[in-house]
Design an enzyme around this catalytic site. Structure first.
Site, PDB file in Angstrom:
ATOM      1  CD  GLU A 181      -3.124  -0.840   2.187  1.00 58.46           C
ATOM      2  OE1 GLU A 181      -3.122   0.193   2.874  1.00 58.46           O
ATOM      3  OE2 GLU A 181      -4.023  -1.682   2.249  1.00 58.46           O
TER       4      GLU A 181
ATOM      5  CD  GLU B 191      -3.712  -5.690   3.970  1.00 65.93           C
ATOM      6  OE1 GLU B 191      -4.525  -4.822   4.341  1.00 65.93           O
ATOM      7  OE2 GLU B 191      -2.485  -5.580   4.092  1.00 65.93           O
TER       8      GLU B 191
HETATM    9  C1  GCO Z   1      -3.288  -1.879   5.266  1.00 65.73           C
HETATM   10  C2  GCO Z   1      -2.584  -2.664   6.024  1.00 65.73           C
HETATM   11  C3  GCO Z   1      -3.077  -3.355   7.212  1.00 65.73           C
HETATM   12  C4  GCO Z   1      -4.245  -2.777   7.967  1.00 65.73           C
HETATM   13  C5  GCO Z   1      -5.553  -3.199   7.379  1.00 65.73           C
HETATM   14  C6  GCO Z   1      -6.762  -2.725   8.157  1.00 65.73           C
HETATM   15  O1  GCO Z   1      -2.920  -2.297   4.282  1.00 65.73           O
HETATM   16  O2  GCO Z   1      -3.917  -0.938   5.528  1.00 65.73           O
HETATM   17  O3  GCO Z   1      -1.937  -3.530   5.166  1.00 65.73           O
HETATM   18  O4  GCO Z   1      -1.912  -3.226   7.918  1.00 65.73           O
HETATM   19  O5  GCO Z   1      -4.170  -3.203   9.269  1.00 65.73           O
HETATM   20  O6  GCO Z   1      -5.664  -2.699   6.094  1.00 65.73           O
HETATM   21  O7  GCO Z   1      -6.838  -1.344   8.160  1.00 65.73           O
END
Ligand code: GCO
Length: 490
Positions: A206, A385
């Site tokens: 990200e 994710e």
């Molecule tokens: C993100 C992260 C995670 C977060 C999840 C929830 O990508 O934002 O990879 O670390 O914890 O997305 O917000």
């Protein structure tokens, strides 16, 4: 504190897009609203070998922040500054995964996971960010990877999940072009150290969030608020990605490598031409300015020209080819859509979760996956994710419903011809949710805030069934499930 602010910033014009709303890139447009979800009648089976998995990241679960020679990262520094995180929470202990590795590995096996996506803490293996490897730190990842393989679980290693070594931040961090090369050198050391056992690598997690929260709002580490240089960091992150891909090819290691991008389909909230224009503009910031460099080796037309001078100066001849180094897969992280009106305001059209930025819209996942195939071709995709926080302790039926609907949307995308190879739920364990600290619980497995004891939630029991059946029964309706009373080890 809201975690994802990018929309607000872009809509307010804080992040220049450089794209005329009248002139979206030819052949591409912001997503059209999906049709009403069609409830599938029969069981939904995924392709053979589908990689059902779960995701975590180092700083969010490991703890052992000052053990075995680990150096601090920007998140250690940031979380220890007053007022930065909910209740002053830090990742010093987190889910104590470093000390409970084998218990957690057994929990993964008990769930039947096919794949586990974790991140390597850069400053655990290289306390100064560069130089000689810290053997004790590296040994932890050898134990983790060996433990996964011994249990039939495929390791998926992320090289950077936001925890820049503090020693490198002290030298300017991602604002410095050199940081891209420091990252590539670290990546190369990991390919040589672990690449005989790890065959799927993700470079960055990200980068959009790093830029927007780490460098614009300052609500994430390193806590900088400077719009002029935010996308300088963004460019250097993408450069780091490309240099790491090159290092992977040069290492001769087998397997695949790609980036993990969080993407949000953007929709016009109404039928007006103004809303359509706003959606096209915002689509550039949310999606195209990340997808185009990584998959096409260029920034979207006009994007760079609209950036502040330091960003334009940061992009040098030859960089495009580095950014667009051929990757083997794209890791997609999907949480929420964005609906925007003619004034550029966000209009929430669906229920949200405890994380108020998370508007629940499973069809957005279908739209996103099919859009990537349509606009960028048939690159293999894996979801790394998707998930939600809930205040329900272990009887998390809301999480089951959320996951069920997103699995069904992913299944529809597969039926539409998308090469989707896996789905990793965020997250395996309750963990340190960045600025929200421990106030949001995202895990399939409960971690007791005081003792760190593990307990499977109802969603974990349910997910085990999904994995065993390789899909959903009865059109994706949630099966009744009871939370596990204890972890399997006890
Ligand atoms: C993100 C992260 C995670 C977060 C999840 C929830 O990508 O934002 O990879 O670390 O914890 O997305 O917000």
């Amino acid at each position: 504190m809201r975690r994802r602010h990018l929309f607000t910033l872009a809509a307010a014009g804080a992040v220049a897009t450089g794209c005329s709303p009248d002139d979206p890139a030819p052949g591409r447009s912001a997503a059209a609203p999906a049709q009403a979800p069609t409830p599938a009648a029969g069981p939904l089976r995924f392709p053979d070998g589908f990689a059902w998995g779960a995701s975590t990241s180092a700083y969010q679960i490991e703890g052992a922040a000052a053990e075995d020679g680990r150096g601090p990262s920007v998140w250690d520094t940031f979380s220890h500054q007053p007022g930065r995180t909910h209740g002053g929470d830090t990742g010093d202990v987190a889910a104590d995964h470093y000390h409970r590795l084998y218990e957690d590995l057994d929990l993964m096996k008990d769930l039947g996971l096919k794949s586990y996506r974790f991140s390597i803490s850069w400053s655990r293996v290289l306390p100064q960010g560069r130089g000689a490897l810290n053997a004790r730190g590296l040994d932890f990842y050898h134990r983790l990877v060996d433990g996964l393989l011994a249990r039939g679980i495929t390791p998926v290693a992320t090289l950077f999940h936001w925890d820049t070594p503090q020693a490198l931040q002290d030298r300017g961090g991602w604002e410095q072009r050199d940081c891209a090369q420091w990252f590539a050198d670290y990546a190369q050391q990991m390919f040589y150290s672990l690449g005989d056992k790890v065959t799927t690598w993700l470079t960055l997690n990200e980068p959009k969030t790093v830029v927007s929260l780490g460098y614009v709002t300052g609500t994430h580490a390193p806590g900088i608020k400077d719009r002029k240089i935010a996308n300088v960091a963004g460019h250097h992150l993408l450069l780091a990605h490309g240099l790491a891909v090159r290092a992977f090819r040069a290492s001769g290691r087998k397997g695949g490598i790609g980036a993990a991008l969080n993407l949000s389909p953007v929709y016009a909230a109404d039928g007006s031409a103004g809303a359509a224009k706003q959606a096209a503009t915002l689509d550039v910031e949310e999606n195209l300015r990340w997808l185009d460099p990584v998959l096409l080796g260029k920034y979207p037309d006009g994007w760079l020209a609209g950036q502040p001078a330091p960003v334009r100066a940061a992009v040098r001849d030859g960089d495009a080819a580095v950014l667009g180094e051929r990757t083997d897969l794209l890791a997609v992280q999907y949480y929420n859509p964005v609906f925007v009106d003619a004034k550029g305001g966000r209009v929430k059209q669906h229920p949200t979760t405890q994380a108020t930025w998370l508007e629940v819209y499973p069809d957005g996942l279908y739209d996103l996956l099919t859009r990537i195939k349509r606009d960028y071709g048939d690159i293999p995709l894996t979801i790394t994710e998707n998930g939600m926080p809930t205040t329900n302790d272990v009887q998390d039926d809301d999480r089951i419903a959320f996951l069920r609907d997103h699995f069904a949307a992913a299944h529809r995308a597969v039926q539409a011809g998308v090469r989707l190879q896996g789905f990793h739920v965020w997250s395996l364990l309750d963990n340190f949710e960045w600025a929200e600290g421990y106030s949001q619980r995202w895990g399939l497995i409960r971690v007791d805030p005081a003792t760190r004891d593990r307990r499977r939630k109802a969603s974990a029991e349910w997910y085990r069934g999904v994995i065993a059946r390789n899909g959903l029964d009865g059109g994706g309706s949630a099966q009744p499930s009871q939370p596990g009373r204890t972890s399997p080890a006890s």
